[in-house]
Write an enzyme that holds these catalytic residues in place. Structure first.
Site, short mmCIF file in Angstrom:
data_model
loop_
_atom_site.label_atom_id
_atom_site.label_comp_id
_atom_site.label_asym_id
_atom_site.label_seq_id
_atom_site.Cartn_x
_atom_site.Cartn_y
_atom_site.Cartn_z
N HIS A 106 34.27 12.18 7.54
CA HIS A 106 34.46 12.44 8.89
C HIS A 106 33.48 11.33 9.56
CE1 HIS A 106 34.58 14.25 12.79
NE2 HIS A 106 33.19 13.82 12.85
N GLU A 107 32.33 11.35 9.17
CA GLU A 107 31.41 10.15 9.54
C GLU A 107 31.83 8.80 9.10
OE1 GLU A 107 29.39 11.08 11.90
OE2 GLU A 107 29.49 13.21 11.29
N HIS A 127 34.53 7.64 11.75
CA HIS A 127 34.12 7.18 13.08
C HIS A 127 33.76 5.56 12.72
CE1 HIS A 127 33.73 10.66 15.26
NE2 HIS A 127 32.80 11.14 14.43
N HIS A 162 35.55 2.56 14.70
CA HIS A 162 35.00 1.33 15.31
C HIS A 162 35.47 0.11 14.94
CE1 HIS A 162 31.04 -0.95 15.56
NE2 HIS A 162 31.35 -0.97 16.82
#
Length: 189
Positions: free
Chosen positions: A59-60, A63, A67
Site C-alpha cells: 500500500h505504501e 503511493h 507519485h
C-alpha cells in the site's frame, strides 16, 4: 518475504529505483514521504513476513507509484499540505475564540470555519489517494505471486479496514464542520 522485501520488489517491478525503504519506530507509522522519496515502514511491518505486513508495505509503495505517475489526487493533496499545516496550527484557537466572542466578533469564528473547511477538504481528497494505493497494492500482490487464493482475502481485509478509518475521519470532519457552521448561523445579531 518481509515487508521490506515486498516494498523493494514492488518498487522495482514498477520501475522505481529512486525511492528508499526505511524502518520507523512505533506502530501505525507506515507512510510514503514524497519530499524525500522514502517508504517508511513501522518496525513490525518492516521485519514481518505476514500477509498484513505485505499488504501495508505494498500500500505504501502504491503511493510511491502514484507519485511516479503524477496521480492527480496525490498531487493536489501534496499542494494542500502547507495550507493544512497552517490551518491545523490555528484552527482550534480561532474556533475557541470565535465561540467565546461570538456575539462581539463573529468573524473570528468564520475564520476558524474557513480553516477547518480546508482540513475537511484535505480529508476528502485523501480518500481517493488511499483507495487507489490499496487497489494498486492488491493488484500487484496478486500478480507478483505474493498473495494467493488462500491469503489474498486477508490482504484485502487489512487494507479495507485501513480505508474505513479514512472514511470515518472524513465524515467526522464534515459533521464537525457542519456543527461549527450551525453555531455561526445561529449566533445572535
Amino acid at each position: 518475504m518481509t515487508g521490506r522485501d515486498v516494498a523493494i520488489k514492488m518498487l522495482q517491478d514498477n520501475g522505481i529505483y529512486d525511492v528508499q525503504v526505511t524502518s520507523t519506530q512505533g506502530m501505525l507509522t507506515d507512510h510514503y514521504n514524497p519530499a524525500n522519496k522514502t517508504v517508511n515502514l513501522s518496525e513490525g511491518v518492516y521485519a514481518s513476513n505476514s500477509v498484513m505486513a505485505a499488504a501495508v508495505a505494498a500500500h505504501e509503495c502504491g503511493h510511491a507509484v502514484q507519485h511516479a505517475r503524477a496521480y492527480a489526487p496525490l498531487t493536489m493533496r501534496s499542494k494542500l499540505v502547507p495550507v493544512v499545516t497552517f490551518a491545523s496550527q490555528w484552527v482550534s484557537w480561532l474556533i475557541l475564540g470565535g465561540i467565546l466572542l461570538l456575539n462581539y466578533f463573529p468573524q473570528l469564528l468564520l475564520g476558524g470555519i474557513i480553516l477547518f473547511a480546508m482540513t475537511t477538504l484535505f480529508s476528502f481528497i485523501t480518500l481517493p489517494v488511499e483507495i487507489d494505493a490499496s487497489k494498486r497494492a492488491l493488484v500487484w500482490l496478486s500478480s507478483a505471486g505474493i498473495t494467493n487464493s488462500y491469503n489474498h482475502a486477508q490482504a484485502e481485509d487489512a487494507l479495507k479496514s485501513a480505508a474505513y478509518t479514512y472514511v470515518v475521519a472524513a465524515l467526522g470532519s464534515l459533521a464537525t464542520l457542519i456543527y461549527y457552521i450551525m453555531i455561526y448561523m445561529g449566533r445572535r445579531d
